[in-house]
Design an enzyme around this catalytic site. Structure first.
Site, PDB file in Angstrom:
ATOM      1  N   LYS A 363      19.820  -8.634 -38.833  1.00  0.00           N
ATOM      2  CA  LYS A 363      20.004  -8.101 -37.386  1.00  0.00           C
ATOM      3  C   LYS A 363      21.708  -9.039 -36.774  1.00  0.00           C
ATOM      4  O   LYS A 363      21.528 -10.247 -37.236  1.00  0.00           O
ATOM      5  CB  LYS A 363      19.382  -8.723 -36.029  1.00  0.00           C
ATOM      6  CG  LYS A 363      17.864  -7.475 -36.814  1.00  0.00           C
ATOM      7  CD  LYS A 363      16.574  -8.502 -35.329  1.00  0.00           C
ATOM      8  CE  LYS A 363      15.158  -7.164 -35.987  1.00  0.00           C
ATOM      9  NZ  LYS A 363      15.444  -6.662 -35.430  1.00  0.00           N
ATOM     10  N   ARG A 440       6.507  -1.015 -39.959  1.00  0.00           N
ATOM     11  CA  ARG A 440       5.650   0.015 -40.826  1.00  0.00           C
ATOM     12  C   ARG A 440       5.274  -0.226 -42.323  1.00  0.00           C
ATOM     13  O   ARG A 440       4.059   0.293 -42.197  1.00  0.00           O
ATOM     14  CB  ARG A 440       6.897   1.078 -40.619  1.00  0.00           C
ATOM     15  CG  ARG A 440       7.630   0.988 -41.710  1.00  0.00           C
ATOM     16  CD  ARG A 440       8.753   2.575 -41.026  1.00  0.00           C
ATOM     17  NE  ARG A 440       9.387   1.905 -39.714  1.00  0.00           N
ATOM     18  CZ  ARG A 440       9.943   2.967 -39.089  1.00  0.00           C
ATOM     19  NH1 ARG A 440      10.386   3.614 -39.366  1.00  0.00           N
ATOM     20  NH2 ARG A 440      10.918   2.091 -37.843  1.00  0.00           N
TER      21      ARG A 440
END
Length: 583
Positions: A363, A440
């Site tokens: 990030k 996920r």
């Protein structure tokens, strides 16, 4: 010269041996570490949990963390709530808080209140309430409040709290409770009464829920997470009387329910607020174990270590955890009523990334929020907060499985790389095209595990996608499910709890974006419809005979204005479980 170091960490239930070997000081590159674990991992470190079994709200973490940070011990005061039917002018205490709408503040040609409650109060105060409210320019708009010290009543002060055009929803009454808490804190009040100027706007059927929402708002409004500050203030509020909403055992039970849910929300807030150098996967697992200990009459815990997860072929989850020095901990709490038959089995699955760096797709850049990625376990906080409340409420007739695949997403030579192919526990293969779409991957194996518990319905919660924030903002979560019935159930629960949900489409044609040339699927499908393709990905790991819903709570997990967690999801989950009980 050979070097051998042996260190042992012991707990009441097991002992761990960490043994490091090196052939010589000059060949440290060949150093390896051997871990010897018991069959079931109970403790990874010596930890004092956020909640001590001896004190319901004791918050201390004693752990050699990075930065040597320890949470201060904070005892939240217990507030006594009661419903009363008395004349407001006769109530004695510190603050009489009156919830007023803009219509209630209307005055006649003589500048006197037309509302019966306000007219009665003003008569006892010699007209001062009308005069001072005009001077304060108080009109009853939402967010307005004023506390006046006026002689002539049993209460020391009178507070006016604006409700806007009307007050008819749980969120409106919760806001009233929060305003009451703010007034109590500002005045250091120990006793407060709450009354509506126009109680006829609340139907008899909704009075219980409205009173419950006021109580919940008051508890949550008083809460301040000062565990990591050098100074803290202790609220003085001890009792709240709710006037005009009824009285008796049924109301008292509802107020107690609100209290249990509120402390579950607070637990969830504190988990999310805890920095990643304090709340590691091991500590999160210990918090789950502590819940099982606190509610041992109805709750058991099973914490799977890395080897046990390998035996269950959780390749997707373990790949995310592979780069971190903090090992993964797979959390499974089980609530079973102490008596009576179980009619429904439910599973609540929460994303448990205690920190998310993004992995090799790190990030970076403005808006990436890497400094806030401690909140990437907000789904697990909602699940464990719900577990705490359910352990207190003990709903009959329903069994609940609370499941969290806890880990960190870090960067190292052992970490997963873009392009790697992972195999989940149901045998499906995943090409990793973005290591920052890791949540996920952990949920995939958690959902397979949940379905294998023989449950009827599964709800998972995750701070999953920025795409959902773009679509819905930060005030509501998106829900994704093929089941209209389940959607109605959860939305109804959210409306009663005051949390906002919005159903999003499960557009099956978007699955084309998720196809891989080398595996069954990729883990991201691009920017378009990102939250929908994420939900379609999760669906691949849910059994066809299980009703399933995904809640993307990336938006409402954090309040940027307050710079603190919201505890989102706890209240809705508890209400949904309660609706499945036989009570």
């Amino acid at each position: 010269m050979a070097v051998t170091l042996v260190t042992s960490f012991a707990s009441s239930s097991s002992r761990f041996h960490f043994r490091s070997f090196s052939s010589s000081p000059s060949s440290l590159s060949s150093c390896f570490v051997r871990f010897q674990f018991p069959s079931r991992l109970r403790l990874a470190f010596a930890v004092t949990p956020l909640y001590s079994s001896s004190r319901a709200m004791a918050h201390t973490i004693s752990h050699a963390t990075l930065g040597l940070t320890q949470a201060n011990s904070v005892d939240h005061p217990k507030i006594s709530f009661s419903g009363k039917e008395i004349d407001v002018t006769e109530w004695k205490g510190d603050i009489l808080a009156v919830g007023v709408t803009e219509k209630d503040m209307a005055k006649d040609v003589n500048s006197k209140f037309e509302n019966p409650i306000l007219k009665k109060l003003d008569a006892h105060l010699g007209g001062l309430l009308a005069d001072v409210s005009s001077e304060e320019d108080f009109s009853g708009k939402p967010g307005q409040s004023t506390v006046l010290r006026l002689p002539g009543l049993g209460s020391k002060r009178v507070g006016l709290i604006g409700l806007g055009k009307s007050a008819s929803t749980p969120s409106a009454f919760q806001s009233l409770g929060e305003a009451v808490a703010a007034a109590a804190k500002a005045s250091q009040a120990s006793s407060v009464a709450v009354v509506l100027a126009s109680s006829e706007s609340v139907s008899n059927e909704s009075k219980l829920c409205s009173a419950s929402a006021i109580a919940s708002g008051t508890v949550l409004g008083l809460f301040e997470d000062s565990r990591y500050k050098s100074e803290s203030k202790k609220p003085s509020l001890k009792s709240v009387d709710i006037i005009g909403f009824g009285s008796g055992p049924e109301l008292e039970k509802k107020l107690k329910y609100a209290e249990h849910v509120s402390y579950g929300v607070i637990f969830g807030k504190e988990l999310v607020n805890s920095p990643a150098n304090v709340l590691t996967p091991a500590v999160l697992a210990e918090e789950a174990l502590n819940l099982a200990s606190m509610y041992s009459d109805v709750m058991t815990a099973n914490i799977l270590n890395e080897e046990q997860c390998k035996e269950l072929k959780m390749g997707s989850y373990l790949a995310v955890a592979a780069a971190s020095a903090n090992p993964p901990h797979f959390i499974h709490l089980i609530y079973k009523p102490s008596s009576g038959p179980v009619k429904t089995k439910l599973a609540l699955v929460g994303k448990g990334l205690t920190f998310d760096s993004g992995g090799y797709n790190i990030k970076t850049g403005p808006g990436c929020l890497i400094e806030l990625m401690k909140f990437d376990m907000g789904g697990s906080a909602a699940v464990l907060g719900a577990a705490k409340a359910i352990g207190q409420i003990k709903p009959p007739g329903v069994e609940v499985h609370f499941i969290v695949a806890a880990c960190e997403n870090m960067i190292s030579g052992t970490g997963m790389r873009p392009g790697d192919v992972l195999t989940a526990s149901n045998g499906k293969t995943i090409e990793v095209n973005n290591t920052d779409a890791e949540g996920r991957l952990t949920l995939a194996d958690a959902l397979v595990y949940a379905c294998n518990q023989g449950v009827d319905k599964v709800v998972d919660l995750a701070t999953l996608t920025g795409a959902c924030i773009i679509a819905l903002g930060t005030s509501m979560a998106g829900i994704y499910t093929p089941s209209d019935k389940l959607a109605k159930e959860v939305i109804a629960a959210s409306e009663r709890s005051g949390e906002k949900l919005w159903r999003m489409p499960m557009e099956e044609s978007y699955w084309e974006m998720m196809k891989s040339g080398v595996a069954d699927m990729v883990n991201t499908g691009g920017r378009a419809g990102g939250s929908i393709t994420a939900a379609l990905f999760l669906k691949q790991f849910v059994s066809e005979d299980v009703e399933w819903m995904h809640i993307d709570m990336a938006g409402p997990v954090w309040n940027e204005k307050k710079k603190a967690a919201t505890g989102f999801g706890v209240a809705t989950l508890v209400e949904w479980v309660q609706n499945h009980s036989s009570s």
